[in-house]
Design a protein around this motif. Structure first.
Motif, mmCIF file in Angstrom:
data_model
loop_
_atom_site.group_PDB
_atom_site.id
_atom_site.type_symbol
_atom_site.label_atom_id
_atom_site.label_comp_id
_atom_site.label_asym_id
_atom_site.label_seq_id
_atom_site.Cartn_x
_atom_site.Cartn_y
_atom_site.Cartn_z
ATOM 1 N N MET A 1 0.849 -1.197 0.000
ATOM 2 C CA MET A 1 0.000 0.000 0.000
ATOM 3 C C MET A 1 0.883 1.245 0.000
ATOM 4 O O MET A 1 1.907 1.285 0.692
ATOM 5 C CB MET A 1 -0.912 0.015 1.224
ATOM 6 N N ASP A 2 0.474 2.236 -0.753
ATOM 7 C CA ASP A 2 1.281 3.440 -0.919
ATOM 8 C C ASP A 2 0.455 4.699 -0.676
ATOM 9 O O ASP A 2 -0.756 4.704 -0.880
ATOM 10 C CB ASP A 2 1.815 3.543 -2.361
ATOM 11 N N TRP A 3 1.157 5.747 -0.307
ATOM 12 C CA TRP A 3 0.603 7.095 -0.297
ATOM 13 C C TRP A 3 1.403 7.940 -1.286
ATOM 14 O O TRP A 3 2.638 7.953 -1.233
ATOM 15 C CB TRP A 3 0.686 7.732 1.083
ATOM 16 N N TYR A 4 0.690 8.610 -2.171
ATOM 17 C CA TYR A 4 1.272 9.563 -3.101
ATOM 18 C C TYR A 4 0.689 10.938 -2.797
ATOM 19 O O TYR A 4 -0.333 11.064 -2.123
ATOM 20 C CB TYR A 4 0.922 9.197 -4.544
ATOM 21 N N VAL B 1 5.091 9.262 -1.535
ATOM 22 C CA VAL B 1 5.409 9.797 -0.207
ATOM 23 C C VAL B 1 5.912 8.686 0.705
ATOM 24 O O VAL B 1 6.949 8.815 1.356
ATOM 25 C CB VAL B 1 4.171 10.463 0.416
ATOM 26 N N ALA B 2 5.157 7.580 0.760
ATOM 27 C CA ALA B 2 5.510 6.479 1.646
ATOM 28 C C ALA B 2 4.832 5.210 1.148
ATOM 29 O O ALA B 2 3.778 5.271 0.513
ATOM 30 C CB ALA B 2 5.085 6.779 3.086
ATOM 31 N N ALA B 3 5.459 4.089 1.453
ATOM 32 C CA ALA B 3 4.921 2.796 1.062
ATOM 33 C C ALA B 3 5.145 1.802 2.185
ATOM 34 O O ALA B 3 6.156 1.875 2.904
ATOM 35 C CB ALA B 3 5.583 2.321 -0.223
ATOM 36 N N LEU C 1 9.164 -0.698 4.720
ATOM 37 C CA LEU C 1 8.779 0.699 4.602
ATOM 38 C C LEU C 1 9.687 1.438 3.626
ATOM 39 O O LEU C 1 10.881 1.173 3.554
ATOM 40 C CB LEU C 1 8.850 1.388 5.968
ATOM 41 N N ILE C 2 9.094 2.382 2.914
ATOM 42 C CA ILE C 2 9.829 3.291 2.034
ATOM 43 C C ILE C 2 9.275 4.686 2.282
ATOM 44 O O ILE C 2 8.066 4.872 2.411
ATOM 45 C CB ILE C 2 9.645 2.918 0.551
ATOM 46 N N PHE C 3 10.178 5.660 2.355
ATOM 47 C CA PHE C 3 9.773 7.049 2.528
ATOM 48 C C PHE C 3 10.510 7.938 1.541
ATOM 49 O O PHE C 3 11.700 7.724 1.267
ATOM 50 C CB PHE C 3 10.063 7.549 3.942
ATOM 51 N N ALA C 4 9.827 8.941 1.043
ATOM 52 C CA ALA C 4 10.505 9.976 0.267
ATOM 53 C C ALA C 4 11.465 10.725 1.187
ATOM 54 O O ALA C 4 11.181 10.902 2.386
ATOM 55 C CB ALA C 4 9.482 10.943 -0.309
ATOM 56 N N ARG D 1 9.613 12.656 9.630
ATOM 57 C CA ARG D 1 8.406 13.422 9.967
ATOM 58 C C ARG D 1 7.127 12.610 9.754
ATOM 59 O O ARG D 1 6.160 12.776 10.500
ATOM 60 C CB ARG D 1 8.324 14.689 9.093
ATOM 61 N N PHE D 2 7.110 11.753 8.755
ATOM 62 C CA PHE D 2 5.929 10.953 8.427
ATOM 63 C C PHE D 2 6.176 9.496 8.778
ATOM 64 O O PHE D 2 7.305 8.995 8.659
ATOM 65 C CB PHE D 2 5.622 11.030 6.931
#
Length: 115
Positions: free
Chosen positions: A34-37, A48-50, A57-60, A66-67
């Motif tokens: 699941m991802d957030w764009y 933004v994050a996955a 986890l993956i973060f921009a 912060r997120f």
């Protein structure tokens, strides 16, 4: 039919926090990444994050520290906790997943960071 429904956006002052939620239906949620764009005016949509099905986890770079992203498989929901928000975080935030060979997007939720 696959549905992703985001909620939790709004107007917040710089330095504030928001938590976005994305409720999924029509998919085997627990096995899906699941991802957030987000998409700011005049900008390309960016990851933004996955969170993977196994919890990876993956973060921009712009949001690291912060997120945070998390998931509740029982509720079929993915969350994006956003802290220390900055005006540059202003955008429409979208939930995203891939299933059955297709990509699915939510309708988006607006986040505005302004004093």
């Amino acid at each position: 039919q696959v549905h992703l429904v985001e909620s939790g956006g709004g107007l917040v002052q710089p330095g504030g926090s928001l938590r976005l939620s994305c409720a999924a239906s029509g998919i085997a949620f627990s096995i899906r990444d699941m991802d957030w764009y987000r998409e700011a005016p005049g900008e390309q949509r960016e990851l933004v994050a996955a969170i993977g099905s196994g919890g990876g986890l993956i973060f921009a770079d712009s949001v690291k520290g912060r997120f945070t992203i998390s998931r509740d498989n029982a509720k079929k929901t993915v969350y994006l906790q956003m802290n220390s928000l900055e005006p540059e975080d202003t955008a429409v935030y979208y939930c995203h997943t891939r299933a059955y060979g297709l990509e699915y997007w939510g309708q988006g939720t607006q986040v505005t960071v302004s004093s």
